[in-house]
Design a protein around this motif. Structure first.
Motif, short mmCIF file in Angstrom:
data_model
loop_
_atom_site.label_atom_id
_atom_site.label_comp_id
_atom_site.label_asym_id
_atom_site.label_seq_id
_atom_site.Cartn_x
_atom_site.Cartn_y
_atom_site.Cartn_z
N VAL A 16 0.88 -1.17 0.00
CA VAL A 16 0.00 0.00 0.00
C VAL A 16 0.91 1.22 0.00
N PHE A 17 0.73 2.08 -0.97
CA PHE A 17 1.59 3.27 -1.01
C PHE A 17 0.84 4.46 -1.60
N THR A 18 1.28 5.64 -1.22
CA THR A 18 0.71 6.85 -1.81
C THR A 18 1.44 7.11 -3.13
N HIS A 19 0.78 7.85 -4.00
CA HIS A 19 1.28 8.04 -5.35
C HIS A 19 0.88 9.43 -5.81
N SER A 20 1.84 10.23 -6.21
CA SER A 20 1.47 11.52 -6.80
C SER A 20 2.51 12.01 -7.79
N TRP A 21 2.03 12.71 -8.79
CA TRP A 21 2.91 13.31 -9.80
C TRP A 21 3.29 14.70 -9.32
N ASP A 22 4.53 15.05 -9.54
CA ASP A 22 4.96 16.42 -9.22
C ASP A 22 4.23 17.41 -10.13
N GLN A 23 3.92 18.56 -9.57
CA GLN A 23 3.36 19.64 -10.38
C GLN A 23 4.52 20.40 -11.04
N PRO A 24 4.18 21.22 -12.02
CA PRO A 24 5.25 21.96 -12.72
C PRO A 24 6.15 22.76 -11.78
N ASP A 25 5.62 23.20 -10.65
CA ASP A 25 6.45 23.98 -9.71
C ASP A 25 7.26 23.08 -8.76
N GLY A 26 7.18 21.76 -8.96
CA GLY A 26 8.00 20.85 -8.15
C GLY A 26 7.34 20.34 -6.89
N THR A 27 6.18 20.88 -6.53
CA THR A 27 5.48 20.38 -5.35
C THR A 27 4.65 19.16 -5.73
N PRO A 28 4.40 18.26 -4.75
CA PRO A 28 3.61 17.06 -5.07
C PRO A 28 2.18 17.43 -5.47
N GLY A 29 1.67 16.77 -6.48
CA GLY A 29 0.29 16.99 -6.91
C GLY A 29 -0.67 16.19 -6.05
N HIS A 30 -1.89 16.08 -6.51
CA HIS A 30 -2.91 15.37 -5.73
C HIS A 30 -2.48 13.93 -5.44
N GLU A 31 -2.59 13.57 -4.18
CA GLU A 31 -2.11 12.27 -3.74
C GLU A 31 -3.20 11.21 -3.85
N THR A 32 -2.84 10.06 -4.37
CA THR A 32 -3.78 8.95 -4.41
C THR A 32 -3.18 7.79 -3.62
N LEU A 33 -4.01 6.81 -3.30
CA LEU A 33 -3.54 5.67 -2.52
C LEU A 33 -3.67 4.40 -3.36
N VAL A 34 -2.55 3.71 -3.54
CA VAL A 34 -2.53 2.50 -4.36
C VAL A 34 -2.40 1.28 -3.45
N THR A 35 -3.23 0.28 -3.69
CA THR A 35 -3.15 -0.98 -2.96
C THR A 35 -2.95 -2.11 -3.97
N VAL A 36 -1.92 -2.91 -3.75
CA VAL A 36 -1.65 -4.06 -4.62
C VAL A 36 -1.69 -5.31 -3.76
N LYS A 37 -2.63 -6.20 -4.05
CA LYS A 37 -2.72 -7.47 -3.31
C LYS A 37 -2.38 -8.60 -4.26
N LEU A 38 -1.56 -9.51 -3.78
CA LEU A 38 -1.19 -10.66 -4.60
C LEU A 38 -1.69 -11.92 -3.93
N GLU A 39 -2.30 -12.81 -4.72
CA GLU A 39 -2.75 -14.08 -4.15
C GLU A 39 -2.56 -15.20 -5.16
N ASP A 40 -2.40 -16.42 -4.63
CA ASP A 40 -2.26 -17.58 -5.50
C ASP A 40 -3.59 -17.84 -6.17
N TYR A 41 -3.50 -18.20 -7.46
CA TYR A 41 -4.73 -18.45 -8.20
C TYR A 41 -4.44 -19.48 -9.29
N GLN A 42 -4.88 -20.69 -9.06
CA GLN A 42 -4.74 -21.78 -10.04
C GLN A 42 -3.31 -21.88 -10.58
#
Lengths: 117, 155
Positions: free
Chosen positions: B91-117
């Protein structure tokens, strides 16, 4: 859309009362008085929320002094939808590449296994 | 004109978020490695190349990347790891820098891995509002906005 505009939209949406106001406006124009009714907050507090929404371009307000009907504007919401869609494409393409990369990695490993045998 | 509705302050039914599922024909450990060590090999749009990539994969650890567009423009992005369970969860936050170098709008990414067949199923989830920074007091409540969006896009 500039990132700043996007941030403004998100900031305006980051409040449950303001989101409820927008949902209410989806039914059509409403006066400030009517908007305030269902909430346990004062008229000035509702006005403050409306100012934030207006600043973000999410609503427009009529000019009449007494009856200042508020109306929803979809533009910024559409911008957010477009932004989310960009992300979907970005990840979709990346996952295609991940798929190929994982196959490459395993292709190599499988060859090693065969060599061992 | 619709009848007056009084239920609009009710709890929303859904969040505005990106949910994607993929099955990879590879063991979980390998998919996890691709997410934590080899992101520069796959995670960017076609024609882009990574020029910088670092990550401290543990809760609270930062990650930072830069990708160069085909036109030679550098795009910086970054975030902070919130949850890390080896071969299972990121689980991590993710944001693109804005043109002025400050972080843009922050989103939250969740990646779950599980065994499947005998393969690995990845559940990918990106939440556009409910990041750690905006979570307090604002949890949930995006459903109605999403519905608005659908209505207006359909119009």
């Amino acid at each position: 859309m500039t990132p700043d505009r996007l941030s403004t939209t998100f900031a305006a949406l980051a409040d449950p009362t303001r989101r409820a106001i927008l949902a209410r406006l989806a039914d059509g124009e409403v006066s400030v008085q009517e908007l305030a009714e269902p909430f346990a907050i004062s008229l000035p507090a509702v006005s403050r929320h409306l100012k934030v929404l207006e600043h973000a371009g999410l609503i427009v307000r009529g000019r009449e002094a007494q009856w200042r009907p508020c109306r929803l504007q979809a533009g910024p919401l559409k911008d957010i939808a477009a932004w989310v869609e960009e992300y979907r494409r970005y990840w979709d393409e990346s996952f295609d590449r991940l798929d190929i990369y994982l196959n490459e990695l395993q292709g190599k490993e499988k060859k090693h296994e065969r060599k061992k045998k | 004109m619709n009848a007056r509705r009084n239920d609009y302050a009710a709890e929303p039914s859904a969040d505005l978020e990106l949910v994607m599922t993929r099955v990879f024909d590879a063991p979980r450990a390998l998919v996890y490695r691709a997410w934590t060590k080899d992101m520069s090999r796959w995670s960017c749009p076609r024609g882009f190349v990574f020029t910088h990539n670092e990550g401290d994969v543990r809760p609270g650890g930062k990650w930072r990347s830069c990708m160069r567009s085909p036109e030679g423009k550098d795009l910086w992005l970054g975030g902070v790891y919130r949850e890390v369970v080896e071969n299972t969860l990121l689980v991590f936050t993710h944001s693109w820098d804005q043109p002025d170098g400050t972080p843009g709008h922050e989103t939250l990414v969740t990646v779950k891995l599980e065994d499947y067949q005998g393969k690995t199923r990845m559940l990918f989830h990106q939440n556009f509002f409910d990041t750690v920074a905006s979570r307090d007091g604002h949890r949930g409540g995006w459903g109605e906005c999403f519905e608005l969006l659908q209505e207006y896009l359909a119009a």
